[in-house]
Design an enzyme around this catalytic site. Structure first.
Site, PDB file in Angstrom:
ATOM      1  N   ASP A  74       0.217  -5.358   7.889  1.00 13.32           N
ATOM      2  CA  ASP A  74       0.431  -4.002   7.377  1.00 13.32           C
ATOM      3  C   ASP A  74       0.573  -4.006   5.857  1.00 13.32           C
ATOM      4  O   ASP A  74       0.616  -2.935   5.249  1.00 13.32           O
ATOM      5  CB  ASP A  74       1.674  -3.367   8.019  1.00 13.32           C
ATOM      6  N   ASN A  75       0.634  -5.172   5.260  1.00 13.69           N
ATOM      7  CA  ASN A  75       0.709  -5.260   3.801  1.00 13.69           C
ATOM      8  C   ASN A  75      -0.578  -5.821   3.214  1.00 13.69           C
ATOM      9  O   ASN A  75      -0.576  -6.344   2.105  1.00 13.69           O
ATOM     10  CB  ASN A  75       1.900  -6.131   3.392  1.00 13.69           C
ATOM     11  N   GLY A 100       4.258   2.206  10.387  1.00 14.51           N
ATOM     12  CA  GLY A 100       4.038   3.478   9.695  1.00 14.51           C
ATOM     13  C   GLY A 100       4.943   3.633   8.497  1.00 14.51           C
ATOM     14  O   GLY A 100       5.861   2.842   8.279  1.00 14.51           O
ATOM     15  N   LYS A 115       7.477   6.344  -2.622  1.00 10.47           N
ATOM     16  CA  LYS A 115       8.218   5.313  -1.891  1.00 10.47           C
ATOM     17  C   LYS A 115       9.698   5.599  -2.119  1.00 10.47           C
ATOM     18  O   LYS A 115      10.114   5.780  -3.263  1.00 10.47           O
ATOM     19  CB  LYS A 115       7.832   3.940  -2.444  1.00 10.47           C
ATOM     20  N   GLY A 155       7.794   4.460   6.811  1.00 12.96           N
ATOM     21  CA  GLY A 155       9.164   4.798   7.151  1.00 12.96           C
ATOM     22  C   GLY A 155       9.965   5.254   5.943  1.00 12.96           C
ATOM     23  O   GLY A 155      10.995   5.900   6.068  1.00 12.96           O
ATOM     24  N   ARG A 156       9.482   4.868   4.777  1.00 16.62           N
ATOM     25  CA  ARG A 156      10.176   5.317   3.556  1.00 16.62           C
ATOM     26  C   ARG A 156       9.139   5.646   2.480  1.00 16.62           C
ATOM     27  O   ARG A 156       9.394   5.530   1.296  1.00 16.62           O
ATOM     28  CB  ARG A 156      11.122   4.251   3.053  1.00 16.62           C
ATOM     29  N   ASP A 185       2.265  -3.547  -1.693  1.00 19.02           N
ATOM     30  CA  ASP A 185       3.606  -3.758  -1.121  1.00 19.02           C
ATOM     31  C   ASP A 185       4.343  -4.924  -1.755  1.00 19.02           C
ATOM     32  O   ASP A 185       4.530  -5.982  -1.162  1.00 19.02           O
ATOM     33  CB  ASP A 185       3.540  -3.882   0.405  1.00 19.02           C
ATOM     34  N   ARG A 229      -4.801  -0.070   5.626  1.00 15.70           N
ATOM     35  CA  ARG A 229      -4.363  -1.449   5.789  1.00 15.70           C
ATOM     36  C   ARG A 229      -5.046  -2.071   6.995  1.00 15.70           C
ATOM     37  O   ARG A 229      -5.565  -1.336   7.852  1.00 15.70           O
ATOM     38  CB  ARG A 229      -2.849  -1.477   6.054  1.00 15.70           C
TER      39      ARG A 229
HETATM   40  P1  AMP Z   1       7.803  -3.367   4.171  1.00 10.78           P
HETATM   41  O1  AMP Z   1       8.631  -4.585   4.414  1.00 10.78           O
HETATM   42  O2  AMP Z   1       8.222  -2.604   2.954  1.00 10.78           O
HETATM   43  O3  AMP Z   1       6.342  -3.640   4.172  1.00 10.78           O
HETATM   44  O4  AMP Z   1       8.134  -2.392   5.388  1.00 10.78           O
HETATM   45  C1  AMP Z   1       7.877  -2.689   6.732  1.00 10.78           C
HETATM   46  C2  AMP Z   1       8.123  -1.466   7.588  1.00 10.78           C
HETATM   47  O5  AMP Z   1       9.495  -1.060   7.534  1.00 10.78           O
HETATM   48  C3  AMP Z   1       7.336  -0.245   7.150  1.00 10.78           C
HETATM   49  O6  AMP Z   1       6.962   0.453   8.287  1.00 10.78           O
HETATM   50  C4  AMP Z   1       8.326   0.514   6.321  1.00 10.78           C
HETATM   51  O7  AMP Z   1       8.019   1.889   6.256  1.00 10.78           O
HETATM   52  C5  AMP Z   1       9.618   0.271   7.081  1.00 10.78           C
HETATM   53  N1  AMP Z   1      10.804   0.397   6.207  1.00 10.78           N
HETATM   54  C6  AMP Z   1      11.194  -0.451   5.240  1.00 10.78           C
HETATM   55  N2  AMP Z   1      12.314  -0.018   4.656  1.00 10.78           N
HETATM   56  C7  AMP Z   1      12.671   1.143   5.248  1.00 10.78           C
HETATM   57  C8  AMP Z   1      13.742   2.083   5.086  1.00 10.78           C
HETATM   58  N3  AMP Z   1      14.699   1.907   4.184  1.00 10.78           N
HETATM   59  N4  AMP Z   1      13.745   3.164   5.884  1.00 10.78           N
HETATM   60  C9  AMP Z   1      12.799   3.354   6.810  1.00 10.78           C
HETATM   61  N5  AMP Z   1      11.780   2.513   7.017  1.00 10.78           N
HETATM   62  C10 AMP Z   1      11.702   1.408   6.253  1.00 10.78           C
HETATM   63 MG    MG Z   2       4.696  -2.616   3.857  1.00  5.49          MG
END
Ligand code: AMP
Ligand code: MG
Length: 502
Positions: free
Chosen positions: A252-253, A90, A113, A92-93, A262, A183
């Site tokens: 998820d990407n 989900g 983001k 997260g940021r 992403d 996604r």
């Molecule tokens: P990503 O590698 O950007 O595709 O992120 C993978 C997962 O980690 C996703 O669910 C993001 O929302 C979560 N995520 C990545 N960075 C952060 C962060 N700094 N704080 C909270 N969730 C994060």
């Molecule tokens: Mg992602």
């Protein structure tokens, strides 16, 4: 504080997909400062760039003021990360502000983001740093200019607040525009929970959004899968033909829309080597350049599995068997679709304008042998294609100079020239056509690093702006952009590592 900026929101995700999100709010930030505004994209969205760049606009782009009609929410999704399933990821940021109907009537997601924690943040801080957000903006615009479907940055705003990573970094919020943020992992989220009703609503939402012509189709879920397979086959072929390495092709990407999404540890190839990996976390090379088509197919298999409860008519053994067989047939079309899209792109890059069926095998071999030559001699992928256009005009000097052992090229050049000569196209016309598909400017790793370092260490955005301007016209080769076409020294590329930006 509501603002007068006129975003035309119509939030179908919030309306249709209760249970697939958590409402949340962006954090307010201390001292927002606009680092980048994508004016052409603002115009596409029917937004006034002047107003966006003003105080009220920047407050919106920082998350300090919500525009009228926004319904911020964190989207739920699951995903296979490096092959392992996580049932709950989900945003997260990230936060979806809503969907804007653009100037052409298209529905576009507007999402932050780096806007702070959400119910899906787990241990993370929900924040993002200036460097990775400017990187995402650069990469998205580069892809857009290369004609490759991509999400795009509308803006990057520095927050004036620190973000704590291995070192303290300046924080930023990026505003992302996407055809949607659906996604493969969104489908996996519901499927893994056995939520058939939710899956039905999600598939209908996806079809309404991306394939509305399928709404009345008898096998619309299978047809949706077929469309996603086709879009991804085309997308990955485009990546391969420009040397793009996504770096973190987790499910998820991977977007249902077929847009590149992403941008984390992505980077472009320099010297051609299919085993190239830049991402620091991709220790085993799962997402190496040459693995991308296979990984795409693997991800699509996860989508097919998730859709199966909709594709299978009833739980009888015969129905299940038939559903699986039909989904498998759709998936099995991926390699041929990918190969066809790849060859179509390669023919254009080789300057071949007539796609004759009887030449298919030999054209494929011609492209294959060319790439084998580049690999053997570690030649810069982008420049080699670009200099091939000069060779088409009888000026092979620049091409030969790229090869440590140019003699090895002569046999291949003769074959290529003979194939070109079989078409009634003048050398100048052919060279011009090749220069329209073989870019001169790509986001070279050392240029990207230089631009980002100047921005986050010295607050100097001039190198970023210059690189962005060059990337907007990738097919032009002028004295002004000459420096952006040069490869990094080989030692630099050999040590180059990228990070997820978390
Ligand atoms: P990503 O590698 O950007 O595709 O992120 C993978 C997962 O980690 C996703 O669910 C993001 O929302 C979560 N995520 C990545 N960075 C952060 C962060 N700094 N704080 C909270 N969730 C994060
Ligand atoms: Mg992602």
């Amino acid at each position: 504080m509501p603002v007068s900026l006129d975003f035309r929101f119509d939030n179908s995700y919030a309306r249709d997909l209760e249970g697939l999100y958590a409402r949340s709010r962006p954090d307010t930030v201390a001292a927002p400062r606009l680092l980048y505004l994508n004016r052409p994209l603002a115009a596409e969205l029917g937004l006034d760039a002047m107003a966006l760049a003003g105080e009220e606009g920047v407050a919106v782009l920082a998350g300090n003021a919500l525009p009228d009609g926004a319904e911020p929410l964190a989207q739920a999704y699951a995903g296979h990360q490096f092959g392992h399933f996580s049932p709950q990821l989900g945003d997260g940021r990230a936060l979806l502000l809503g969907e804007v109907i653009d100037a052409r009537g298209q529905r576009r997601d507007l999402a932050f983001k780096g806007s702070g924690r959400t119910p899906f943040s787990r241990g993370g801080d929900g924040k993002a740093a200036v460097g990775p957000m400017l990187r995402e903006a650069l990469m998205g615009e580069a892809m857009q200019a290369l004609g490759i479907p991509s999400t795009r940055a509308l803006s990057v705003v520095a927050t004036g607040e620190p973000v704590y990573r291995e070192r303290v970094l300046p924080g930023a919020v990026l505003t992302r525009v996407a055809a949607s943020h659906l996604r493969v992992g969104t489908f996996e989220f519901l499927s893994s929970r056995g939520d058939g009703k939710g899956l039905r609503r999600l598939a209908d939402h996806a079809i309404a959004r991306h394939d509305p012509d399928l709404q009345e189709a008898p096998d619309r879920d299978l047809a949706l899968l077929r469309r996603v397979v086709a879009r991804q086959a085309g997308l990955i072929a485009q990546w391969m033909n420009v040397g793009f390495i996504h770096g973190v092709m987790n499910t998820d990407n991977m977007a249902i829309s077929g847009e590149t999404i992403d941008y984390g540890p992505c980077a472009f190839l320099e010297a051609y080597d299919p085993d190239t990996v830049f991402s620091s976390i991709d220790e085993r090379g799962r997402y190496a350049y040459g693995n991308q088509p296979g990984i795409a197919r693997w991800n699509l298999a996860r989508l097919a599995e998730s859709l199966l409860p909709l594709i299978v008519a009833d739980p009888s053994e015969a129905s299940v068997r038939e559903g699986v067989a039909r989904a498998t047939e759709v998936l099995d079309a991926f390699p041929a679709l990918y190969e066809a899209a790849l060859l179509q792109g390669q023919r254009a890059k080789l300057g071949l304008q007539q796609a004759r069926a009887e030449d298919e095998d030999s054209d494929r071999e011609l492209a294959h042998d060319w790439l084998a030559l580049l690999a053997r001699q570690q030649v810069d992928f982008t420049l080699a294609w670009r200099r091939l256009a000069d060779a088409a005009e009888g000026r092979p000097g620049g091409l030969l100079a790229l090869f440590p052992e140019p003699d090895a090229l002569s046999g291949w050049l003769a074959r290529w020239q003979a194939r070109c000569a079989s078409e009634p196209v003048s050398p100048a016309e052919r060279a011009a056509a090749m220069r329209r598909v073989n870019p001169f400017v790509i986001p070279r790793n050392h240029r990207v690093e230089e631009a980002l370092t100047a921005a986050f260490e010295r607050d100097d955005l001039a190198p970023f702006d210059r690189l962005m301007a060059a990337l907007a016209r990738p097919f032009e080769e002028t004295p002004e952009n000459a420096a952006f076409g040069e490869p990094a020294p080989a030692q630099v590329t050999a040590c180059y590592r990228t990070f997820c930006g978390t």
